[in-house]
Design an enzyme around this catalytic site. Structure first.
Site, PDB file in Angstrom:
ATOM      1  N   GLN A 119    -118.539  69.101 -96.323  1.00  0.00           N
ATOM      2  CA  GLN A 119    -117.829  70.082 -95.517  1.00  0.00           C
ATOM      3  C   GLN A 119    -116.466  69.534 -95.101  1.00  0.00           C
ATOM      4  O   GLN A 119    -116.396  68.588 -94.319  1.00  0.00           O
ATOM      5  CB  GLN A 119    -118.688  70.402 -94.293  1.00  0.00           C
ATOM      6  CG  GLN A 119    -118.151  71.443 -93.357  1.00  0.00           C
ATOM      7  CD  GLN A 119    -119.020  71.567 -92.118  1.00  0.00           C
ATOM      8  OE1 GLN A 119    -119.573  70.575 -91.634  1.00  0.00           O
ATOM      9  NE2 GLN A 119    -119.156  72.764 -91.588  1.00  0.00           N
ATOM     10  N   SER A 122    -113.018  69.249 -90.209  1.00  0.00           N
ATOM     11  CA  SER A 122    -112.273  68.514 -89.187  1.00  0.00           C
ATOM     12  C   SER A 122    -111.103  67.731 -89.779  1.00  0.00           C
ATOM     13  O   SER A 122    -111.154  67.276 -90.925  1.00  0.00           O
ATOM     14  CB  SER A 122    -113.199  67.548 -88.454  1.00  0.00           C
ATOM     15  OG  SER A 122    -114.173  68.249 -87.708  1.00  0.00           O
ATOM     16  N   SER A 154    -119.268  63.948 -93.901  1.00  0.00           N
ATOM     17  CA  SER A 154    -120.528  63.384 -94.377  1.00  0.00           C
ATOM     18  C   SER A 154    -120.731  63.722 -95.851  1.00  0.00           C
ATOM     19  O   SER A 154    -120.437  64.832 -96.298  1.00  0.00           O
ATOM     20  CB  SER A 154    -121.700  63.945 -93.570  1.00  0.00           C
ATOM     21  OG  SER A 154    -121.580  63.620 -92.206  1.00  0.00           O
ATOM     22  N   GLU A 237    -124.726  75.484 -89.090  1.00  0.00           N
ATOM     23  CA  GLU A 237    -124.687  74.036 -88.953  1.00  0.00           C
ATOM     24  C   GLU A 237    -125.396  73.588 -87.680  1.00  0.00           C
ATOM     25  O   GLU A 237    -126.178  72.632 -87.683  1.00  0.00           O
ATOM     26  CB  GLU A 237    -123.237  73.557 -88.929  1.00  0.00           C
ATOM     27  CG  GLU A 237    -123.092  72.063 -88.701  1.00  0.00           C
ATOM     28  CD  GLU A 237    -121.637  71.628 -88.590  1.00  0.00           C
ATOM     29  OE1 GLU A 237    -121.323  70.518 -89.031  1.00  0.00           O
ATOM     30  OE2 GLU A 237    -120.815  72.412 -88.066  1.00  0.00           O
ATOM     31  N   GLU A 370    -118.612  69.148 -75.390  1.00  0.00           N
ATOM     32  CA  GLU A 370    -117.702  69.884 -74.522  1.00  0.00           C
ATOM     33  C   GLU A 370    -117.416  71.280 -75.077  1.00  0.00           C
ATOM     34  O   GLU A 370    -117.430  72.275 -74.343  1.00  0.00           O
ATOM     35  CB  GLU A 370    -116.387  69.102 -74.359  1.00  0.00           C
ATOM     36  CG  GLU A 370    -116.523  67.802 -73.578  1.00  0.00           C
ATOM     37  CD  GLU A 370    -117.146  66.673 -74.386  1.00  0.00           C
ATOM     38  OE1 GLU A 370    -117.514  65.658 -73.782  1.00  0.00           O
ATOM     39  OE2 GLU A 370    -117.266  66.811 -75.622  1.00  0.00           O
TER      40      GLU A 370
END
Length: 400
Positions: A119, A122, A154, A237, A370
């Site tokens: 994936q 980020s 990953s 996910e 968060e």
């Protein structure tokens, strides 16, 4: 196999289909890849997927019936740990937004495990604020040319394909200028580099995309609609990370409970009270996950999955911390600092030191705690949204 009648099967018919399938494909005598390929062709991979895409168009809730029947007949697939992104995130996204050609090309080898997925979401400057990604995809005839950097990826070192979120229009607000692609990880310009973690291992990678050419046929969804597609991936996910079924005292709480029972010399009153608190919290979380799975069985994963993933992360960290406190000096030992590239975290098969260190990442991966609290507050509880000054600002004008 019983021919399809065009009507979605009910539970009884699915049991008959599984029995017929197993009679033709002996789980004990058939290679696992061949068995899974045949199961896909029979529509018994994901029964709620469309016919021809590994499914039968049946209600999602009936997947549990099929899985239980295969297990009853002795088939429990092994070695699937490295397929979590493909099975848990890529498959439902492709099923929801992919073209017929994309479903035909990608779903079967994904299901059999012949092709691993990762994936590419980020970035160094866009992790929690995923919509701020800066990796650019520029149209060039029938292709898109991609430049950028992704991080915390990953399985990128094993992956054949990747889910890629890229910016195709910097002139509009950040959520509206994104497009979603399937990235060929073997394409020229893809550079995968390991990121060594505090555990000494490297599950993660940083991925550099330098002029990677992707044909438009690898675009998933409409141009500019990448955020909509990405939300499907993210919801799945969070359920796949924190919502896996477990028996009572499964996971880390089982390890610590056994330690308490078998090592009476480690017991103190204060730690006993903490163990009781965590045991109750773990059981409540387990039952909540089961409830969520039942809800998901009749719909699609929603923002509630964020609560499951949040509790999973916090409990893992608190329980692994308690284990170290119980063990005292012995808990400070570490079983293996050698550099490895595992498919994922082996929290249950390693020592207490590894569990404690690796669980630190649980509150970051798959959405930081968060951000998940914000999702829960706004989209589950209906609380007022946080002020967003960048909502109507073009991405190119945002400070970075």
């Amino acid at each position: 196999m019983t021919p399809s009648t065009g009507t979605p099967p009910d539970a009884a018919e699915l049991r008959r289909r599984v029995a017929e399938f197993v009679a033709e494909h002996d789980p004990a005598a058939t290679d696992q890849t061949e068995f899974l390929a045949a199961r896909f062709d029979a529509g018994l991979a994901w029964v709620h997927f469309p016919v021809g895409a590994g499914g039968l168009g049946a209600p999602r809730a009936l997947q549990n019936v099929v899985d239980a029947e295969f297990e009853r007949h002795g088939f429990v697939p092994a070695g699937r740990e490295g397929l979590v992104i493909g099975l848990g995130m890529a498959a439902p996204t492709i099923a929801a937004f992919g073209t017929r050609e994309q479903r035909d090309r990608f779903l079967k080898p994904l299901y059999t495990g012949e092709e691993v997925w990762c994936q590419l979401f980020s970035e160094p400057g866009a992790g929690s604020d995923l919509a701020a990604v800066g990796t650019r995809a520029v149209r060039d005839g029938a292709d898109w040319v991609v430049h950028g950097q992704k991080v915390w990826t990953s399985l990128a070192h094993r992956a054949r394909w990747a889910l890629l979120l890229a910016r195709t229009d910097p002139e509009v607000p950040k959520h509206r200028g994104l497009t979603y692609f399937i990235c060929d990880m073997t394409a020229p310009g893809v550079d995968v580099r390991p990121l060594r973690q505090i555990t000494g291992e490297a599950e993660f990678n940083e991925v550099y995309l330098d002029g990677v050419r992707l044909p438009d046929s690898l675009r998933l969804g409409e141009v500019g609609q990448g955020w909509k597609v990405a939300l499907t991936t993210l919801m799945n996910e969070r359920v796949s990370i924190g919502g896996r079924p477990e028996p009572r005292e499964g996971g880390l709480i089982g390890i610590v409970s056994d330690l308490w029972r078998t090592r009476p010399e480690l017991r103190t009153r204060g730690l006993h009270e903490e163990l009781l608190r965590l045991w109750v919290a773990a059981e409540a979380a387990r039952l909540t996950r089961e409830r969520l799975r039942q809800q998901t069985a009749v719909g699609q994963p929603g923002p509630e999955g964020s609560a499951v993933k949040l509790s999973f992360a916090e409990l893992n960290q608190r329980i692994s911390g308690l284990e170290l406190e119980l063990l005292g000096v012995d808990g400070l030992t570490y079983d293996d600092w050698s550099f490895r590239r595992p498919d994922g975290p082996d929290l249950l098969g390693r020592g207490a030191g590894f569990r404690y260190l690796r669980s630190r990442g649980n509150s970051i991966e798959g959405g930081t705690s968060e951000i998940l609290r914000t999702v829960i507050a706004e989209r589950v509880l209906g609380l007022p949204a946080e002020p967003r000054t960048d909502k109507d600002v073009a991405w190119k004008d945002l400070p970075r």
